[in-house]
Design an enzyme around this catalytic site. Structure first.
Site, short mmCIF file in Angstrom:
data_model
loop_
_atom_site.label_atom_id
_atom_site.label_comp_id
_atom_site.label_asym_id
_atom_site.label_seq_id
_atom_site.Cartn_x
_atom_site.Cartn_y
_atom_site.Cartn_z
N LYS A 55 0.79 -1.18 0.07
CA LYS A 55 0.15 0.12 -0.08
C LYS A 55 0.89 1.21 0.19
CE LYS A 55 -3.90 -2.58 2.00
NZ LYS A 55 -4.64 -2.71 3.17
N GLN A 99 -4.76 -1.14 9.36
CA GLN A 99 -4.79 -2.70 8.67
C GLN A 99 -5.44 -3.82 9.56
OE1 GLN A 99 -3.66 -3.39 5.41
NE2 GLN A 99 -4.32 -5.47 6.19
N ASP A 122 -11.23 2.95 3.71
CA ASP A 122 -11.69 1.49 3.64
C ASP A 122 -13.04 1.29 3.64
OD1 ASP A 122 -9.78 -0.59 3.32
OD2 ASP A 122 -9.33 -0.60 5.70
#
Ligand code: NAD
Length: 293
Positions: A55, A99, A122
């Site tokens: 990422k 994460q 997200d």
């Protein structure tokens, strides 16, 4: 010659990333800001470390700013929430991603809900789930968003298609079903308690498998010509060698499917591309400017 049924998610994602890099350069030139993504990793989960590294690398490659925070596995929820608060207030940070999975002592949903919903790239915040469900302007979970783009690229208008989504998680199955519903598909959500999964799948024009069970969906479950999107990432061992397989038995399904994503190289690369897209969208909204064409 490569099989035209196989959906090349890698090439599709690369096109998206190239377009994003051009859009980032355009906002920098026209408006003088650089979109920024903060990624927070707690602990040492090997898969998470790889995802976070990828990422960060792809964020920088697109011309955006990447801020990486690596916290110890013993980090308390309070410490993590303080960091989230700091990132929420930081104008250079337009997107925040924590994460998953998080260590046991931390309530993941509490942490997600502490993120400013407009920075929740997200799309897991309860406000963004609500916006997706009610047709509001929010941020959409990256993996299902990527699946939707692959489907629209193959099928065009999805109106009236019968879609079967296997899996009902908050991060893939449910938002996937919602996105397909928003495209006017007739949607069935199958899950671990579904009585006749092969029978449900047999009625589908579109099958999205997000289960986490290696090669579960078999070719003879499919309607001829169905488009199959395999979200699963499963590491399996055979004869001492590890390989990645999806939730779909590729060999038997490729024969009957109209199109199918491979694992790896299908949905996986789309997730990061859509994360970059959401970061750019979030940055443009926060600065009150249009997303460049
Ligand atoms: P999850 O474990 O949260 O959810 C799995 C779902 O599958 C559950 O809703 C459960 O009801 C359903 N299920 C379990 N057994 C079943 C069965 N026998 N029949 C029908 N349904 C069944 O998983 P998740 O987070 O949604 O992830 C699913 C898969 O997708 C995993 O393999 C994960 O690694 C992968 N994944 C890939 C990406 C990507 O970028 N490609 C992103 C997220 C998740």
């Amino acid at each position: 010659m490569s099989n035209p049924k196989i959906i090349d998610g890698k090439a599709f994602a690369e096109n998206i990333r190239n377009k994003i890099a051009a859009q980032v350069a355009s906002v920098q030139k026209a408006h003088g800001f650089t979109p920024g993504l903060a990624v927070v990793l707690v602990g040492e989960d090997p898969a998470s470390k790889v995802y976070v590294r990828n990422k960060g690398e792809q964020t920088k490659a697109s011309g955006m700013a990447s801020f990486e925070y690596k916290l110890d596995a013993t980090t308390s929820q309070e410490t993590l929430l303080k960091l989230i608060d700091q990132l929420n207030k930081d104008a250079k940070v337009n997107g925040i991603l924590v994460q998953l999975p998080l260590p046991k002592q931390i309530d993941a949903q509490a942490v997600i809900n502490a993120i400013d919903p407009d920075k929740d790239v997200d799309g897991f915040h309860v406000v963004n789930a609500g916006r997706l469900a009610t047709g509001g302007q929010g941020l959409v979970p990256c993996t299902p968003y990527g699946c939707l783009l692959l489907l629209k690229d193959r099928l065009g208008d999805l109106t009236g298609k019968h879609a079967v989504v296997i899996g009902r998680s908050n991060i893939v199955g449910k938002p996937m079903a919602q996105l397909l519903l928003n495209e006017s598909c007739t949607v069935t959500i199958a899950h671990s308690k579904t009585k006749d999964l092969p029978g449900e799948v047999r009625r589908a024009d579109i099958v999205v498998a997000a289960v986490g069970r290696p090669e579960m969906v078999k070719g003879d479950w499919l309607k001829e010509g169905a488009v199959v999107i395999d979200v699963g990432i499963n590491r399996v061992e055979k004869d001492g060698k590890f390989r990645l397989v999806g939730d779909v038995d590729f060999q038997s399904c490729v024969a009957r499917a109209g199109a199918i994503t491979p694992v790896p190289g299908g949905v996986g690369p789309m997730t990061i591309a859509m994360l970059l897209h959401s970061t750019l969208v979030a940055a443009c909204r926060q600065h009150g400017v249009e997303l460049p064409k």
